[in-house]
Design an enzyme around this catalytic site. Structure first.
Site, PDB file in Angstrom:
ATOM      1  N   GLU A  39       0.825  -1.213   0.000  1.00 15.99           N
ATOM      2  CA  GLU A  39       0.000   0.000   0.000  1.00 15.99           C
ATOM      3  C   GLU A  39       0.859   1.263   0.000  1.00 15.99           C
ATOM      4  O   GLU A  39       0.543   2.239  -0.676  1.00 15.99           O
ATOM      5  CB  GLU A  39      -0.947  -0.005   1.204  1.00 15.99           C
ATOM      6  CG  GLU A  39      -2.071  -1.029   1.113  1.00 15.99           C
ATOM      7  CD  GLU A  39      -3.022  -0.758  -0.034  1.00 15.99           C
ATOM      8  OE1 GLU A  39      -3.062   0.389  -0.525  1.00 15.99           O
ATOM      9  OE2 GLU A  39      -3.719  -1.691  -0.460  1.00 15.99           O
ATOM     10  N   TYR A 122      -6.045   6.754   4.471  1.00 15.61           N
ATOM     11  CA  TYR A 122      -6.259   5.727   3.442  1.00 15.61           C
ATOM     12  C   TYR A 122      -5.530   4.439   3.799  1.00 15.61           C
ATOM     13  O   TYR A 122      -6.111   3.352   3.781  1.00 15.61           O
ATOM     14  CB  TYR A 122      -5.782   6.210   2.060  1.00 15.61           C
ATOM     15  CG  TYR A 122      -5.659   5.039   1.113  1.00 15.61           C
ATOM     16  CD1 TYR A 122      -6.788   4.488   0.527  1.00 15.61           C
ATOM     17  CD2 TYR A 122      -4.424   4.434   0.877  1.00 15.61           C
ATOM     18  CE1 TYR A 122      -6.688   3.366  -0.288  1.00 15.61           C
ATOM     19  CE2 TYR A 122      -4.314   3.324   0.070  1.00 15.61           C
ATOM     20  CZ  TYR A 122      -5.449   2.798  -0.515  1.00 15.61           C
ATOM     21  OH  TYR A 122      -5.357   1.671  -1.293  1.00 15.61           O
ATOM     22  N   ASP A 140      -9.667   5.745  -2.329  1.00 13.00           N
ATOM     23  CA  ASP A 140      -8.555   6.348  -3.066  1.00 13.00           C
ATOM     24  C   ASP A 140      -9.127   7.079  -4.278  1.00 13.00           C
ATOM     25  O   ASP A 140     -10.343   7.232  -4.408  1.00 13.00           O
ATOM     26  CB  ASP A 140      -7.520   5.283  -3.461  1.00 13.00           C
ATOM     27  CG  ASP A 140      -8.033   4.333  -4.544  1.00 13.00           C
ATOM     28  OD1 ASP A 140      -9.261   4.343  -4.832  1.00 13.00           O
ATOM     29  OD2 ASP A 140      -7.211   3.603  -5.125  1.00 13.00           O
TER      30      ASP A 140
END
Length: 296
Positions: A39, A122, A140
């Site tokens: 990520e 996020y 996102d």
């Protein structure tokens, strides 16, 4: 046509089950730490560039303590040219905290994740969702675009505090379906409902408010961010010199790496020092973070 537009979870999940990319961080043996690394790497960086480096990192640093035992310079070198190298330093700092305070395990709780270095809203929700299967909204740019188009019939505007609540309202109630729905929503935005030239013919959703409205354009077209000649490119050239060197280098090596604008080079060098990505030794040499003090 009656009722507000929504997203057909069943259709989306069926499509995802049939077409989902076989990404290594989606494999059953990928740990929360592996997913966290993916990520961080995937932020503003395409999958094709991330995957080979991610595989190297998983092999080299399979647990946080392995990375914590490495130096900042080693992590920066391994980051290569993924861009935005501060992410590498923050991940190294996060690994140290995970090793020292969390038993070498990435926590599952969103609030605890948010307390870790370099973990924003996020990333915390992405790890909770994709690593632990929790029912949390993961928003996102791809998700925002799909929701804006399919539900609101418009191109996405600026990020808003409403984004999380609106996305959470779309999640299926069963937790396992919700986690998969989040991944599918992101996949749809990445592969089909793209920012430019969306392939509506391949979209699995039976209804889209944006299509119903005639695909209206954004109120203000987004400016394409250039890279050539920017301070960011200058920073990258200077970092390349230090990554390729075996130790501290003289300033002239950096001068030669960016000759088009001495003022811009000086500005880039200063910003790298301020960001803690590089350091200057007592005798005036330059090195990656952690190497200058070791050399001294």
């Amino acid at each position: 046509m009656t009722g507000p537009a929504t997203i057909d979870a069943r259709a989306l999940l069926e499509w995802f089950g049939e077409t989902a990319r076989e990404l290594p961080w989606r494999e059953p043996d990928a740990t929360a730490w592996h997913i966290l690394m993916s990520e961080i790497m995937l932020q503003q960086t395409p999958v094709v560039r991330v995957e080979p480096i991610w595989r190297e990192w998983v092999a080299r640093w399979p647990v946080p303590s392995a990375m914590a035992a490495s130096s900042q310079a080693e992590v920066l070198r391994a980051w290569g040219k993924l861009g935005y190298p501060r992410r590498a330093l923050r991940l190294h700092e996060c690994a140290r905290v995970l090793a020292a305070e969390h038993g070498d395990v990435v926590p599952a709780d969103v609030d605890v994740l948010l307390s870790l270095p370099g973990i924003g809203a996020y990333t915390a929700r992405a790890v909770a969702c994709f690593a632990y299967g929790q029912r949390v909204p993961v928003v996102d740019t791809n998700v925002r675009r799909v929701v804006a188009r399919a539900v609101h019939g418009r191109e996405p505007g600026n990020p808003s505090s409403r984004d999380l609540a609106e996305t959470e309202a779309l999640l299926p109630v069963p937790v396992p379906r919700a986690a998969k729905f989040s991944a599918a929503l992101m996949e749809l935005g990445a592969l089909v409902c793209t920012a430019r030239n969306p392939d509506c013919a391949r979209c699995p959703l039976p209804r889209c408010a944006w299509v119903d409205a005639g695909k209206p354009a954004a109120a203000l077209p987004k400016k394409v961010q250039k890279y050539e000649g920017t301070d960011r490119q200058a920073r990258g050239r200077l970092l390349d010199v230090l990554r390729d060197a075996s130790g501290p280098v003289e300033g002239i090596r950096l001068d030669l790496a960016w000759t088009r604008d001495p003022g811009q080079r000086a500005r880039a060098l200063d910003s790298l020092l301020v960001d803690g990505l590089i350091e200057q030794t007592e005798d005036g040499l330059f090195a990656l973070a952690g190497e200058g003090s070791a050399a001294g």
